[in-house]
Design a protein around this motif. Structure first.
Motif, PDB file in Angstrom:
ATOM      1  N   THR A   2       0.834  -1.191   0.000  1.00 36.81           N
ATOM      2  CA  THR A   2       0.000   0.000   0.000  1.00 36.81           C
ATOM      3  C   THR A   2       0.875   1.250   0.000  1.00 36.81           C
ATOM      4  O   THR A   2       1.838   1.350   0.742  1.00 36.81           O
ATOM      5  N   LEU A   3       0.511   2.177  -0.843  1.00 40.93           N
ATOM      6  CA  LEU A   3       1.226   3.449  -0.934  1.00 40.93           C
ATOM      7  C   LEU A   3       0.712   4.389   0.152  1.00 40.93           C
ATOM      8  O   LEU A   3      -0.484   4.435   0.426  1.00 40.93           O
ATOM      9  N   ARG A   4       1.604   5.128   0.757  1.00 46.17           N
ATOM     10  CA  ARG A   4       1.193   6.122   1.750  1.00 46.17           C
ATOM     11  C   ARG A   4       0.372   7.220   1.083  1.00 46.17           C
ATOM     12  O   ARG A   4       0.606   7.590  -0.061  1.00 46.17           O
ATOM     13  N   ARG A   5      -0.565   7.764   1.838  1.00 49.46           N
ATOM     14  CA  ARG A   5      -1.469   8.804   1.336  1.00 49.46           C
ATOM     15  C   ARG A   5      -0.693   9.992   0.777  1.00 49.46           C
ATOM     16  O   ARG A   5      -0.969  10.464  -0.319  1.00 49.46           O
ATOM     17  N   GLU A   6       0.269  10.481   1.537  1.00 49.61           N
ATOM     18  CA  GLU A   6       1.042  11.647   1.105  1.00 49.61           C
ATOM     19  C   GLU A   6       1.811  11.365  -0.177  1.00 49.61           C
ATOM     20  O   GLU A   6       1.892  12.216  -1.060  1.00 49.61           O
ATOM     21  N   ALA A   7       2.386  10.175  -0.270  1.00 50.35           N
ATOM     22  CA  ALA A   7       3.156   9.812  -1.459  1.00 50.35           C
ATOM     23  C   ALA A   7       2.245   9.745  -2.686  1.00 50.35           C
ATOM     24  O   ALA A   7       2.602  10.239  -3.767  1.00 50.35           O
ATOM     25  N   ARG A  50      -3.780  -1.581  -2.854  1.00 51.49           N
ATOM     26  CA  ARG A  50      -2.542  -0.847  -3.139  1.00 51.49           C
ATOM     27  C   ARG A  50      -2.679   0.659  -2.958  1.00 51.49           C
ATOM     28  O   ARG A  50      -1.696   1.381  -3.074  1.00 51.49           O
ATOM     29  N   PRO A  52      -3.905   4.125  -0.671  1.00 56.53           N
ATOM     30  CA  PRO A  52      -4.095   4.536   0.722  1.00 56.53           C
ATOM     31  C   PRO A  52      -5.537   4.278   1.146  1.00 56.53           C
ATOM     32  O   PRO A  52      -6.454   4.332   0.321  1.00 56.53           O
ATOM     33  N   GLU A  53      -5.743   3.995   2.429  1.00 60.41           N
ATOM     34  CA  GLU A  53      -7.036   3.534   2.920  1.00 60.41           C
ATOM     35  C   GLU A  53      -8.207   4.422   2.525  1.00 60.41           C
ATOM     36  O   GLU A  53      -9.248   3.921   2.081  1.00 60.41           O
ATOM     37  N   THR A 104       1.444   2.994  -9.445  1.00 63.47           N
ATOM     38  CA  THR A 104       1.253   2.330  -8.155  1.00 63.47           C
ATOM     39  C   THR A 104       1.020   0.834  -8.320  1.00 63.47           C
ATOM     40  O   THR A 104       1.530   0.040  -7.546  1.00 63.47           O
TER      41      THR A 104
END
Length: 131
Positions: A2-7, A50, A52-53, A104
């Motif tokens: 999972t990609l971070r939200r900020e990224a 993959r 962000p939540e 992503t």
């Protein structure tokens, strides 16, 4: 992974050349809500895993669509959901978000996603497929 939200938002912001993270987030929310209406089953679940939540939840609880939208209609629908957008700016928004999604998910999942979408979405993802 999972990609971070900020990224993720940084990718969208860079691609869309947005001035703020809020603009990038607005585009991401609308485009992913519309995309979610076009994907089903394991492919949609894999894509959500993959992201962000908060974006995964948007994808999994999509805007409703009576039928699959062609790429042109997808862009028009995006324009209708973003205040002040035109078809030209919506094309930019869609491409910014979907190209970040393509980066992503990688080629294998992207191929599965494209199989569920009408012809022409490969260009919106920034990944033209051979004809």
């Amino acid at each position: 992974m999972t990609l971070r939200r900020e990224a993720f938002l940084d990718h969208v912001k860079e691609r869309g050349e947005y001035g703020t993270a809020e603009e990038a987030e607005r585009a991401a929310r609308v485009v992913l809500a519309l995309l979610g209406a076009h994907l089903v089953g394991e492919v949609r679940a894999q894509l959500a895993a993959r992201l962000p939540e908060d974006f995964a939840l948007i994808l999994l609880n999509p805007l409703q669509s009576a039928e699959p939208l062609s790429p042109e209609r997808f862009v028009r629908a995006t324009a209708a959901w973003i205040e002040g957008a035109t078809e030209q700016t919506a094309t930019w928004d869609v491409s910014a978000v979907l190209s970040a999604v393509a980066d992503t998910v990688g080629d294998d999942l992207l191929g599965q996603i494209l199989l569920q979408l009408p012809t022409g979405y490969d260009l919106l993802f920034g990944r033209p497929q051979p004809t």
